[in-house]
Design a protein around this motif. Sequence first.
Motif, short mmCIF file in Angstrom:
data_model
loop_
_atom_site.label_atom_id
_atom_site.label_comp_id
_atom_site.label_asym_id
_atom_site.label_seq_id
_atom_site.Cartn_x
_atom_site.Cartn_y
_atom_site.Cartn_z
N ARG A 165 -21.89 -26.90 -40.77
CA ARG A 165 -23.15 -26.32 -40.29
C ARG A 165 -24.26 -26.49 -41.31
N MET A 166 -23.96 -26.21 -42.56
CA MET A 166 -25.01 -26.26 -43.59
C MET A 166 -25.45 -27.68 -43.89
N THR A 167 -24.51 -28.63 -43.96
CA THR A 167 -24.91 -30.01 -44.22
C THR A 167 -25.63 -30.63 -43.03
N GLY A 168 -25.56 -29.99 -41.88
CA GLY A 168 -26.31 -30.45 -40.70
C GLY A 168 -27.60 -29.69 -40.48
N ASP A 169 -27.98 -28.82 -41.42
CA ASP A 169 -29.19 -28.00 -41.31
C ASP A 169 -30.36 -28.73 -41.99
N GLN A 170 -31.32 -29.19 -41.19
CA GLN A 170 -32.46 -29.95 -41.70
C GLN A 170 -33.28 -29.13 -42.70
N GLN A 171 -33.46 -27.85 -42.42
CA GLN A 171 -34.27 -27.01 -43.29
C GLN A 171 -33.62 -26.83 -44.66
N LEU A 172 -32.31 -26.73 -44.69
CA LEU A 172 -31.60 -26.55 -45.96
C LEU A 172 -31.43 -27.86 -46.72
N MET A 173 -31.06 -28.92 -46.03
CA MET A 173 -30.69 -30.17 -46.68
C MET A 173 -31.85 -31.14 -46.85
N GLY A 174 -32.91 -31.00 -46.05
CA GLY A 174 -34.03 -31.92 -46.14
C GLY A 174 -33.60 -33.35 -45.85
N PRO A 175 -33.94 -34.30 -46.69
CA PRO A 175 -33.59 -35.71 -46.43
C PRO A 175 -32.10 -36.00 -46.54
N PHE A 176 -31.31 -35.03 -47.03
CA PHE A 176 -29.88 -35.24 -47.19
C PHE A 176 -29.07 -34.70 -46.01
N VAL A 177 -29.75 -34.28 -44.95
CA VAL A 177 -29.07 -33.73 -43.79
C VAL A 177 -28.15 -34.79 -43.17
N ASN A 178 -27.06 -34.35 -42.57
CA ASN A 178 -26.12 -35.27 -41.92
C ASN A 178 -26.81 -36.04 -40.79
N ARG A 179 -26.62 -37.32 -40.77
CA ARG A 179 -27.11 -38.12 -39.65
C ARG A 179 -26.15 -37.97 -38.48
N LEU A 180 -26.57 -38.46 -37.32
CA LEU A 180 -25.80 -38.27 -36.09
C LEU A 180 -24.36 -38.78 -36.22
N PRO A 181 -24.11 -40.01 -36.71
CA PRO A 181 -22.71 -40.45 -36.83
C PRO A 181 -21.88 -39.54 -37.73
N THR A 182 -22.50 -39.04 -38.83
CA THR A 182 -21.78 -38.15 -39.73
C THR A 182 -21.47 -36.83 -39.04
N ARG A 183 -22.45 -36.31 -38.26
CA ARG A 183 -22.21 -35.05 -37.54
C ARG A 183 -21.08 -35.20 -36.54
N ILE A 184 -21.07 -36.31 -35.82
CA ILE A 184 -20.01 -36.53 -34.83
C ILE A 184 -18.65 -36.61 -35.53
N LEU A 185 -18.59 -37.35 -36.64
CA LEU A 185 -17.34 -37.47 -37.38
C LEU A 185 -16.89 -36.12 -37.92
N ALA A 186 -17.83 -35.36 -38.51
CA ALA A 186 -17.49 -34.07 -39.11
C ALA A 186 -16.97 -33.09 -38.08
N TRP A 187 -17.65 -32.97 -36.94
CA TRP A 187 -17.20 -32.01 -35.93
C TRP A 187 -15.91 -32.48 -35.25
N SER A 188 -15.71 -33.79 -35.16
CA SER A 188 -14.44 -34.30 -34.62
C SER A 188 -13.29 -33.93 -35.54
N LEU A 189 -13.51 -34.08 -36.86
CA LEU A 189 -12.48 -33.69 -37.82
C LEU A 189 -12.21 -32.19 -37.73
N PHE A 190 -13.27 -31.40 -37.60
CA PHE A 190 -13.09 -29.96 -37.49
C PHE A 190 -12.25 -29.61 -36.26
N THR A 191 -12.54 -30.27 -35.14
CA THR A 191 -11.79 -29.99 -33.91
C THR A 191 -10.32 -30.38 -34.05
N VAL A 192 -10.08 -31.57 -34.61
CA VAL A 192 -8.70 -32.04 -34.76
C VAL A 192 -7.93 -31.16 -35.75
N ILE A 193 -8.55 -30.86 -36.90
CA ILE A 193 -7.87 -30.05 -37.91
C ILE A 193 -7.61 -28.64 -37.40
#
Length: 439
Positions: A398-426
Amino acid sequence: MKFSLPKTATAPFCPPEVAGTIPVDPRAPFFKRVLQFAGPGLLISIGYMDPGNWATAIEAGSRYGYNLLFVVLLASLAGMAVQCLCSRLGIATGKDLAQLCRERYSRRSARTQWVLAEISIIATDLAEVLGCALAFHLLLGVSLTTGIVITAFDTLLILALQNRGFRRLEAIMLALVATIGVCFFVELVLIKPYWPDVLRGFTPSLSAISDAAPLYLAIGILGATVMPHNLYLHTSIVQTRLFGKDLASRQDAVRLARIDTIGSLALALLVNSAILVLAAAAFHQTGHSEVVEIQDAYHLLDPLVGGAFASILFGIALLASGQSSTFTGTIAGQVIMEGYLNLRLPCWQRRLITRGLALIPAFLGVWLMGDDAIGKLLILSQVVLSLQLPFALYPLIRMTGDQQLMGPFVNRLPTRILAWSLFTVISGANAWLIGQWLF
């Protein structure tokens, strides 16, 4: 501009007290900057090869040969992705995951997360106690209870290293990891596995986990690989590197941290694969598929290899694994306590508290169940870690996908999809594992 190491507080390898104490020269060649940044990933990799991983890898190799090697590979790749998110969060915000949870969640929610994180630290330390105690039992011939008592004195090592500095601690961890790696390399040379079959084991296969038993073990490998406390630890210790606060410097730091993380966890992948390959070649291929305990593996290596050398190396590697994990567990406990509670204790006091709580179930288990307690308690520790993992992984994503917190380092769409997929599988895999354990 001349780079020099600034003076720090008195407990130098407690990460909150050493933020930005190891300089990274932006003018240095790329390879030199990689070496200057290397270290945090190595400490994280320790958690990926602790005695809990040994228990699952030995049983997987003994029962199913090389068939579950691809699970070790996929679990390690998942760990690399998650730990890269951790380093990015620490570099982008200048804060660790525990601090951010305290600031961004309600007091009740943060305290609940803290309790779960502390339970995971105790569960991790329980595996380390059992691993070190078993190593002392195998190498020195002392009883398991005596081995547990010996592990209580590792606080003396914490005291001895307290004023040595964080870079020195990283060097010690590198020596311990190298010890583990060399031991298994020599053992594989002695065992002589059939390498074409080993390579085939890395090919993903649904048929290999189609039955309940191998699927249960595969999920156990996954749960033992991605350690909850590593998420908190990595977001903190990545800040030990001193780099500029401008965008270009932070982007360079993220790249260097990614190289450090992937390279270090690749070493952990090799070690975990070596444990499984050793068990497969030494036991499964020789008809000893019933070997599921670490101590059984130790005793059987002698007659199978034709000498005591392989088993001695096995015991030394086990001791190095448990002891190195002890150091990183201490630092992770410090990060979690200070981040969630804003409470600072000297590292040796934190070590004493954690080790004291871990010794209780270790003593009770060995006293009530005898030597057979080791395997059961190791599996129990991994179940506890599996239960806590989603509670640390969710705020990280959630935090690495927060634009306000991360600014230019926020997760891009492919990274968000990968991260949430891993969360679901794990999360789904861990829920299945816990359900099987309970019911």
